[in-house]
Design a protein around this motif. Sequence first.
Motif, short mmCIF file in Angstrom:
data_model
loop_
_atom_site.label_atom_id
_atom_site.label_comp_id
_atom_site.label_asym_id
_atom_site.label_seq_id
_atom_site.Cartn_x
_atom_site.Cartn_y
_atom_site.Cartn_z
N ASN A 146 0.76 -1.21 -0.01
CA ASN A 146 0.10 0.05 -0.09
C ASN A 146 0.74 1.30 0.04
OD1 ASN A 146 -2.47 1.42 0.00
ND2 ASN A 146 -2.36 1.54 2.22
N LEU A 147 1.94 1.29 -1.10
CA LEU A 147 2.87 2.41 -0.97
C LEU A 147 2.23 3.53 -1.91
CD1 LEU A 147 5.96 0.85 -1.25
CD2 LEU A 147 5.05 1.60 0.79
N ASP A 148 2.46 4.81 -1.40
CA ASP A 148 2.12 5.86 -2.39
C ASP A 148 3.15 6.44 -2.96
OD1 ASP A 148 1.16 8.40 -3.21
OD2 ASP A 148 -0.13 8.86 -1.72
N LYS A 149 3.24 6.30 -4.42
CA LYS A 149 4.48 6.60 -5.10
C LYS A 149 4.86 8.04 -5.06
CE LYS A 149 4.91 2.58 -6.61
NZ LYS A 149 5.76 1.33 -6.20
N LYS A 150 4.10 8.89 -4.60
CA LYS A 150 4.26 10.60 -4.45
C LYS A 150 5.21 10.44 -3.42
CE LYS A 150 0.46 12.21 -1.79
NZ LYS A 150 -0.70 13.14 -1.72
N PHE A 151 5.26 9.73 -2.11
CA PHE A 151 6.00 9.86 -1.02
C PHE A 151 7.60 9.43 -1.45
CE2 PHE A 151 2.29 9.34 1.79
CZ PHE A 151 1.98 10.64 1.87
N THR A 152 8.43 10.26 -1.87
CA THR A 152 9.91 10.02 -2.05
C THR A 152 10.63 10.87 -1.30
OG1 THR A 152 10.00 11.46 -4.20
CG2 THR A 152 9.18 9.17 -4.50
N PHE A 153 12.07 10.54 -1.36
CA PHE A 153 12.93 11.30 -0.81
C PHE A 153 13.20 12.80 -1.58
CE2 PHE A 153 14.31 7.49 1.00
CZ PHE A 153 14.62 7.78 2.27
N ASP A 154 12.96 12.77 -2.92
CA ASP A 154 12.90 13.77 -3.41
C ASP A 154 11.88 14.90 -3.36
OD1 ASP A 154 15.11 13.15 -4.96
OD2 ASP A 154 14.28 12.49 -6.52
N SER A 155 10.48 14.28 -3.04
CA SER A 155 9.48 15.33 -2.71
C SER A 155 9.43 15.72 -1.29
CB SER A 155 8.13 14.45 -2.97
OG SER A 155 7.90 13.48 -2.26
N PHE A 156 10.41 15.24 -0.52
CA PHE A 156 10.26 15.49 0.96
C PHE A 156 11.21 16.96 1.21
CE2 PHE A 156 11.70 15.15 5.46
CZ PHE A 156 10.56 15.12 5.99
N VAL A 157 10.27 17.98 1.79
CA VAL A 157 11.16 19.11 1.96
C VAL A 157 11.74 19.04 3.48
CG1 VAL A 157 10.71 21.48 2.42
CG2 VAL A 157 9.02 20.35 0.85
N MET A 165 8.76 7.38 5.89
CA MET A 165 8.70 5.66 6.02
C MET A 165 8.36 5.18 4.58
SD MET A 165 8.75 4.91 9.43
CE MET A 165 7.58 3.37 9.96
N GLN A 166 7.39 5.55 4.07
CA GLN A 166 6.98 5.45 2.59
C GLN A 166 8.22 5.48 1.53
OE1 GLN A 166 3.26 5.02 0.89
NE2 GLN A 166 2.12 5.34 2.85
N ALA A 167 8.97 6.83 1.98
CA ALA A 167 9.95 7.13 0.97
C ALA A 167 11.14 6.07 1.32
CB ALA A 167 10.47 8.39 1.44
N ILE A 168 11.49 5.50 2.26
CA ILE A 168 12.34 4.27 2.56
C ILE A 168 11.76 3.16 1.64
CG2 ILE A 168 13.28 2.75 4.10
CD1 ILE A 168 13.17 5.09 6.15
N ALA A 169 10.58 2.86 1.90
CA ALA A 169 10.01 1.69 1.13
C ALA A 169 10.09 1.97 -0.36
CB ALA A 169 8.63 1.28 1.64
N ASN A 170 9.69 2.88 -0.85
CA ASN A 170 9.67 3.05 -2.19
C ASN A 170 11.12 3.05 -2.88
OD1 ASN A 170 7.01 3.53 -3.11
ND2 ASN A 170 7.03 5.59 -2.06
N LYS A 171 12.03 3.41 -2.09
CA LYS A 171 13.40 3.61 -2.79
C LYS A 171 13.77 2.06 -2.82
CE LYS A 171 17.76 5.68 -2.04
NZ LYS A 171 17.87 6.30 -3.34
N ILE A 172 14.03 1.48 -1.54
CA ILE A 172 14.31 0.15 -1.61
C ILE A 172 13.62 -0.88 -2.69
CG2 ILE A 172 14.46 -2.15 -0.23
CD1 ILE A 172 14.68 -0.41 2.23
N VAL A 173 12.29 -0.56 -2.82
CA VAL A 173 11.55 -1.43 -3.74
C VAL A 173 11.90 -1.31 -5.30
CG1 VAL A 173 9.31 -1.71 -4.73
CG2 VAL A 173 9.46 -1.68 -2.54
N ALA A 174 12.40 0.24 -5.59
CA ALA A 174 12.88 0.51 -6.67
C ALA A 174 14.19 0.02 -7.12
CB ALA A 174 12.93 1.98 -6.94
N GLU A 175 15.10 0.16 -6.03
CA GLU A 175 16.48 0.09 -6.18
C GLU A 175 17.07 -1.42 -5.77
OE1 GLU A 175 18.71 3.07 -4.46
OE2 GLU A 175 17.70 4.59 -5.67
N LYS A 176 16.33 -2.08 -4.96
CA LYS A 176 16.57 -3.47 -4.57
C LYS A 176 15.44 -4.51 -4.54
CE LYS A 176 20.21 -1.61 -1.35
NZ LYS A 176 20.04 -0.32 -1.87
#
Length: 449
Positions: free
Chosen positions: A104-115, A155-166
Amino acid sequence: MQNKGNFDFIYNPIKEKMRELVTPITYTTYIEKLTAVDIDGRFIVLETPTEVFAKYITGTLAEKMREAIIKANVGVSDFRLKVEGSEGYAYNAPTEEYAAAPTNLDKKFTFDSFVVGKNNEFVYAAALSVADDPAGTYNPLFIYGGTGLGKTHLMQAIANKIVAEKPELKVIYVTCETFVNEIIDTMFTGRGPDAREKSIKLRSYYRSCDVLIIDDIQFIENKKAVQEEFFHTFNELVARGKQIVISSDHPPKELTTLEERLRTRFSGGLLFDILPPDFETKVAILKRKAFEKKCIVPEDVLTFLAQNSGDDVRTLEGRLTKVIFASKLHEEPISVSLARNALSEAVSENGKEELNENAVLNAVTAYYHISKTELTGKSKKKEIVIPRQICCYLMCELLSLPLISIGKVLGGRDHTTILYSRDKVDDMCRVNDKIAKEVDDIKNIILKK
């Protein structure tokens, strides 16, 4: 099939774990007689000499066998059983993963979009480090802070990055409320082999992951059975060198109704708090949100919105959403004057209904033909629950009220319930056109009054 004995290097550690879980006579009679004959994906294929043995292992020892497999950490997570000389399986575990807890990850929650600002730069760096090197430096990572400060985003940025890169890693992101509901379901809904099977699948699902990210851990307070299960899951994952990331609205020491052994383990990792954003960070957040909404907002309006906006980033975004919506509704350019009117008690001429919690309540109850008593009561009927959640969502979006205040209006519900309802409707609007239309219709009713 491979020749017997080729897979002893995998089965032997499992046997040693089984020795700890069963009586000596059971171990000698059954476990030692099993032979590992193949590896099939995540399954180890075991062969038993007779059908009688197969029935006993399937009916009595299957749960312990799976537990031993997980504890042995040899690269498999389940088993299949065949009788010597037969072609088919006497026991064939399902091939699909347990699906009751989607990521149930929201793709908009990334490290790039975190201020990033002074209030969160250290926790941002820690979260990024975990995403780059799971279980490398910070394990467990415990993030805490008030509502609406960006915990879920990180939290979701961590998950999204790992899912994408690993992609080879099994990542689970789950809210604690979902985790609690799943554990309770398996513990207290039914008995017999099916219930045991469901419980084992759930346990295996969580304990076989590489990264477990669990949001709002405070939900397990006062739930002894769930705490017990999470304690063993936590220990199992850490012992196997797997990454755990946890968030909470308070630091471990303040979760006073949590078992001491859990508080100790949480405190044994790296603790980071997210502080409320300063004024400059608020303006930066508003700029980012305006960009995401594909809307140009003048600098003076951003400054105006950042003033006296409280500490909740969600409230800050709600103020921006309200102004953008008012601009489209009245077909006027965004200005400080428009923003001031949009955030004031009335959105148009004098004499129109005041924009407050009662306006939202009246609109929702009229739209769904239910009473205020039903809406603010304890009914669990779907036809009441969904309007209640939509009411929570609209109050969060349209009113500059703290979550606690909204909870009081809606029958004395706590802020976590309001937070859950708001996010639930936000998710539903993305995938359910009917709900999205209903929300927009009620918005128009409220703002045109």
